[in-house]
Design a protein around this motif. Structure first.
Motif, PDB file in Angstrom:
ATOM      1  N   GLY A  66       0.704  -1.086  -0.041  1.00 34.31           N
ATOM      2  CA  GLY A  66       0.306  -0.450  -0.021  1.00 34.31           C
ATOM      3  C   GLY A  66       1.060   1.157   0.180  1.00 34.31           C
ATOM      4  N   GLY A  67       1.566   1.154  -0.522  1.00 32.02           N
ATOM      5  CA  GLY A  67       2.901   2.124  -1.100  1.00 32.02           C
ATOM      6  C   GLY A  67       2.622   3.230  -2.362  1.00 32.02           C
ATOM      7  N   THR A  68       1.914   3.002  -2.563  1.00 35.49           N
ATOM      8  CA  THR A  68       1.336   4.217  -3.355  1.00 35.49           C
ATOM      9  C   THR A  68       0.839   5.516  -3.434  1.00 35.49           C
ATOM     10  OG1 THR A  68       0.158   2.707  -4.449  1.00 35.49           O
ATOM     11  CG2 THR A  68      -0.599   4.362  -5.493  1.00 35.49           C
ATOM     12  N   ARG A  69       0.593   5.789  -2.167  1.00 38.96           N
ATOM     13  CA  ARG A  69       0.410   7.410  -1.477  1.00 38.96           C
ATOM     14  C   ARG A  69       0.275   7.570  -0.418  1.00 38.96           C
ATOM     15  NH1 ARG A  69      -4.177   5.317  -3.935  1.00 38.96           N
ATOM     16  NH2 ARG A  69      -3.344   6.068  -5.852  1.00 38.96           N
ATOM     17  N   GLY A  70      -0.052   8.702   0.686  1.00 38.79           N
ATOM     18  CA  GLY A  70       0.027   9.234   2.191  1.00 38.79           C
ATOM     19  C   GLY A  70       1.320   8.496   2.738  1.00 38.79           C
ATOM     20  N   ALA A  71       0.229   7.559   3.415  1.00 40.64           N
ATOM     21  CA  ALA A  71       1.175   7.364   4.708  1.00 40.64           C
ATOM     22  C   ALA A  71       2.106   6.455   3.906  1.00 40.64           C
ATOM     23  CB  ALA A  71       0.734   6.433   6.057  1.00 40.64           C
ATOM     24  N   GLY A  72       1.677   4.969   3.078  1.00 43.60           N
ATOM     25  CA  GLY A  72       2.563   4.157   2.601  1.00 43.60           C
ATOM     26  C   GLY A  72       3.803   4.890   1.397  1.00 43.60           C
ATOM     27  N   ARG A  73       3.646   6.114   1.593  1.00 39.61           N
ATOM     28  CA  ARG A  73       4.366   6.727  -0.292  1.00 39.61           C
ATOM     29  C   ARG A  73       5.961   7.183   1.140  1.00 39.61           C
ATOM     30  NH1 ARG A  73       3.508  10.254  -4.885  1.00 39.61           N
ATOM     31  NH2 ARG A  73       3.337   8.261  -5.540  1.00 39.61           N
ATOM     32  N   GLY A  74       5.160   7.828   2.270  1.00 34.85           N
ATOM     33  CA  GLY A  74       6.201   8.666   3.106  1.00 34.85           C
ATOM     34  C   GLY A  74       6.660   7.456   3.913  1.00 34.85           C
ATOM     35  N   ILE A  75       6.026   6.633   4.319  1.00 34.52           N
ATOM     36  CA  ILE A  75       6.971   4.924   5.007  1.00 34.52           C
ATOM     37  C   ILE A  75       8.080   4.891   3.979  1.00 34.52           C
ATOM     38  CG2 ILE A  75       6.902   3.055   5.780  1.00 34.52           C
ATOM     39  CD1 ILE A  75       3.962   3.896   6.701  1.00 34.52           C
ATOM     40  N   ALA A  76       7.348   4.571   2.768  1.00 27.75           N
ATOM     41  CA  ALA A  76       8.321   4.024   1.585  1.00 27.75           C
ATOM     42  C   ALA A  76       9.685   4.754   1.639  1.00 27.75           C
ATOM     43  CB  ALA A  76       8.057   3.797   0.616  1.00 27.75           C
ATOM     44  N   VAL A  77       9.448   6.156   1.588  1.00 25.37           N
ATOM     45  CA  VAL A  77      10.131   7.232   0.732  1.00 25.37           C
ATOM     46  C   VAL A  77      11.592   7.340   1.749  1.00 25.37           C
ATOM     47  CG1 VAL A  77      11.007   9.892   1.205  1.00 25.37           C
ATOM     48  CG2 VAL A  77       9.126   8.342  -0.402  1.00 25.37           C
TER      49      VAL A  77
ATOM     50  N   ILE B  31      -2.704  20.985  13.551  1.00 25.28           N
ATOM     51  CA  ILE B  31      -1.851  20.205  13.543  1.00 25.28           C
ATOM     52  C   ILE B  31      -1.383  19.250  12.773  1.00 25.28           C
ATOM     53  CG2 ILE B  31      -3.722  18.657  14.607  1.00 25.28           C
ATOM     54  CD1 ILE B  31      -0.401  19.346  16.844  1.00 25.28           C
ATOM     55  N   SER B  32      -1.495  19.075  12.094  1.00 26.19           N
ATOM     56  CA  SER B  32      -1.841  18.369  10.597  1.00 26.19           C
ATOM     57  C   SER B  32       0.425  17.657  10.821  1.00 26.19           C
ATOM     58  CB  SER B  32      -2.293  18.540   9.399  1.00 26.19           C
ATOM     59  OG  SER B  32      -1.234  19.933   9.577  1.00 26.19           O
ATOM     60  N   GLU B  33       0.734  16.735   9.999  1.00 25.81           N
ATOM     61  CA  GLU B  33       1.863  16.067   9.654  1.00 25.81           C
ATOM     62  C   GLU B  33       2.087  16.194   8.513  1.00 25.81           C
ATOM     63  OE1 GLU B  33       2.024  12.165  11.920  1.00 25.81           O
ATOM     64  OE2 GLU B  33       1.285  13.669  13.376  1.00 25.81           O
ATOM     65  N   SER B  34       2.997  15.891   7.856  1.00 25.78           N
ATOM     66  CA  SER B  34       3.682  15.147   6.698  1.00 25.78           C
ATOM     67  C   SER B  34       3.071  14.021   6.745  1.00 25.78           C
ATOM     68  CB  SER B  34       4.839  15.894   6.178  1.00 25.78           C
ATOM     69  OG  SER B  34       5.523  15.395   6.494  1.00 25.78           O
ATOM     70  N   PRO B  35       3.399  13.353   5.599  1.00 23.26           N
ATOM     71  CA  PRO B  35       4.069  11.940   5.902  1.00 23.26           C
ATOM     72  C   PRO B  35       4.972  11.204   5.918  1.00 23.26           C
ATOM     73  CG  PRO B  35       2.009  12.358   3.316  1.00 23.26           C
ATOM     74  CD  PRO B  35       2.811  13.670   4.302  1.00 23.26           C
ATOM     75  N   ALA B  36       6.078  12.583   5.441  1.00 20.58           N
ATOM     76  CA  ALA B  36       7.411  12.087   6.122  1.00 20.58           C
ATOM     77  C   ALA B  36       7.349  12.069   7.861  1.00 20.58           C
ATOM     78  CB  ALA B  36       8.384  12.595   5.729  1.00 20.58           C
ATOM     79  N   TYR B  37       6.592  12.250   8.613  1.00 23.21           N
ATOM     80  CA  TYR B  37       6.577  12.079  10.307  1.00 23.21           C
ATOM     81  C   TYR B  37       6.448  11.120  10.548  1.00 23.21           C
ATOM     82  CZ  TYR B  37       5.957  14.231  14.518  1.00 23.21           C
ATOM     83  OH  TYR B  37       5.701  14.571  15.743  1.00 23.21           O
ATOM     84  N   VAL B  38       5.621  10.377  10.236  1.00 20.64           N
ATOM     85  CA  VAL B  38       5.210   9.176  10.565  1.00 20.64           C
ATOM     86  C   VAL B  38       6.355   7.804   9.210  1.00 20.64           C
ATOM     87  CG1 VAL B  38       3.482   7.698   8.325  1.00 20.64           C
ATOM     88  CG2 VAL B  38       3.423   7.479  10.611  1.00 20.64           C
ATOM     89  N   GLY B  39       6.999   8.670   8.145  1.00 22.74           N
ATOM     90  CA  GLY B  39       7.931   7.564   7.503  1.00 22.74           C
ATOM     91  C   GLY B  39       8.809   7.432   8.723  1.00 22.74           C
ATOM     92  N   ARG B  40       9.452   8.788   9.473  1.00 27.78           N
ATOM     93  CA  ARG B  40      10.976   8.826  10.196  1.00 27.78           C
ATOM     94  C   ARG B  40      10.323   7.955  11.261  1.00 27.78           C
ATOM     95  NH1 ARG B  40      12.274  14.831   8.947  1.00 27.78           N
ATOM     96  NH2 ARG B  40      12.597  14.300   6.948  1.00 27.78           N
TER      97      ARG B  40
END
Length: 317
Positions: free
Chosen positions: A29-40, A248-257
């Motif tokens: 599920g790495g197409t977009r959103g959190a999955g993309r942020g995590i993959a990167v 309070i929002s966060e970017s997908p990179a945050y959960v990726g980190r």
């Protein structure tokens, strides 16, 4: 794996200081959103990342969005890792079996599994008796069955190497979801089920030296959310004028980190079976979002937004 102080990425902010070179990850599920942020972010730490999903350059899923798995793989490469895009419908067991066989053949190991498969249509603010049964049951299939199917085929490879990590991506911590209705019978049920999956997998992986956790981002600035608010990642603060709590929002990179930090922690087993959030792990591991902030959305929701207080992120970012 040894810590490398100050290991950074081109995304701004401070990334987890761990080296994941030689590690193989599957972000289902790495197409977009959190999955993309995590993959990167796994790529930024040096991992080889298989990014899977239904939307490729030649075919879109029912979500009908433009983001593709090939784009995710290219972003992983640009971050310093190795990205490999594989089109997979995780509801089809044979496709998932073939994916894992390919990873085993080419890489010989799997160290990190992220189950972030979703891609479901949600009917909000309707009780179960007014909801479309077909839509609701399809939501459960996409949110729950896909995770179970992927774990069934991927975990035999993952447990061949002690120290493996499984991350079940969800929305809301166990504590929050236990006392809050998530605005749809089927959505509420799906997210509770995924949290429980991590608990169950934690028990099953522990004898093999593996760890499973449930992980939730906060108010995520995914592609669809940015589009809905008429902003980009660069201009997201403009949305605060009409949606104050968006502050309070966060970017997908945050959960990726957060995932990269867990994957690089030699004592990750201390989290086994637990429900975690990106803000909680940022405090624990010391990483930030791309803007240098450290948002703690679930504490904010509980203490500010849900009680109906005016938006004020002081002390929460």
């Amino acid at each position: 794996m040894g810590a490398i102080a100050g290991h950074g990425t081109s995304g701004g902010g401070r990334a987890p200081g761990f080296d994941l070179a030689g590690r193989v990850a599957l972000v289902a599920g790495g197409t977009r959103g959190a999955g993309r942020g995590i993959a990167v972010q796994l790529g930024a730490a040096g991992a080889t990342v298989y990014a899977t999903g239904r939307t490729s350059g030649s075919e879109r899923s029912e979500m009908d969005r433009p983001e593709t798995i090939e784009e995710t793989a290219a972003l992983v490469d640009a971050a310093g890792g190795r990205g490999i895009a594989v089109q997979v419908d995780h509801l089809v067991p044979d496709r998932v079996r073939a994916l894992v066989a390919r990873i085993a053949s080419v890489q010989g190991a799997l160290h990190i599994l992220v189950n972030d498969i979703w891609g479901a249509e949600i009917e909000w603010n309707r009780p179960v008796w007014e909801s479309s049964l077909d839509t609701g049951l399809h939501t459960l299939r996409l949110a729950v069955d896909t995770h179970a199917i992927t774990s069934h085929f991927a975990l035999p490879l993952l447990i061949e190497t002690p120290g493996g990590l499984v991350v079940e991506m969800t929305d809301g911590t166990d504590e929050y979801n236990a006392s809050h209705y998530r605005v749809s019978f089927f959505y509420d049920l799906a997210k509770a089920a995924v949290n429980r999956m991590a608990f169950a997998l934690g028990h099953e992986l522990a004898p093999h030296g593996g760890t499973a956790v449930a992980l939730t981002p906060g108010w995520l600035r995914c592609e669809a959310m940015l589009q809905a608010h008429g902003v980009t990642e660069a201009t997201w603060r403009d949305a605060v004028a009409h949606t104050p709590h968006f502050a309070i929002s966060e970017s997908p990179a945050y959960v990726g980190r957060a995932v990269a930090a867990l994957a690089g922690d030699p004592e990750v087993a201390r989290w086994n079976g637990r429900s975690l959030s990106s803000g909680q792990l940022a405090r624990e591991y010391g990483f930030t979002d791309v803007d240098g902030d450290r948002p703690d959305a679930w504490r904010y929701l509980t203490e500010v937004q849900d009680p109906g207080l005016p938006a004020d992120v002081t002390g929460y970012r």
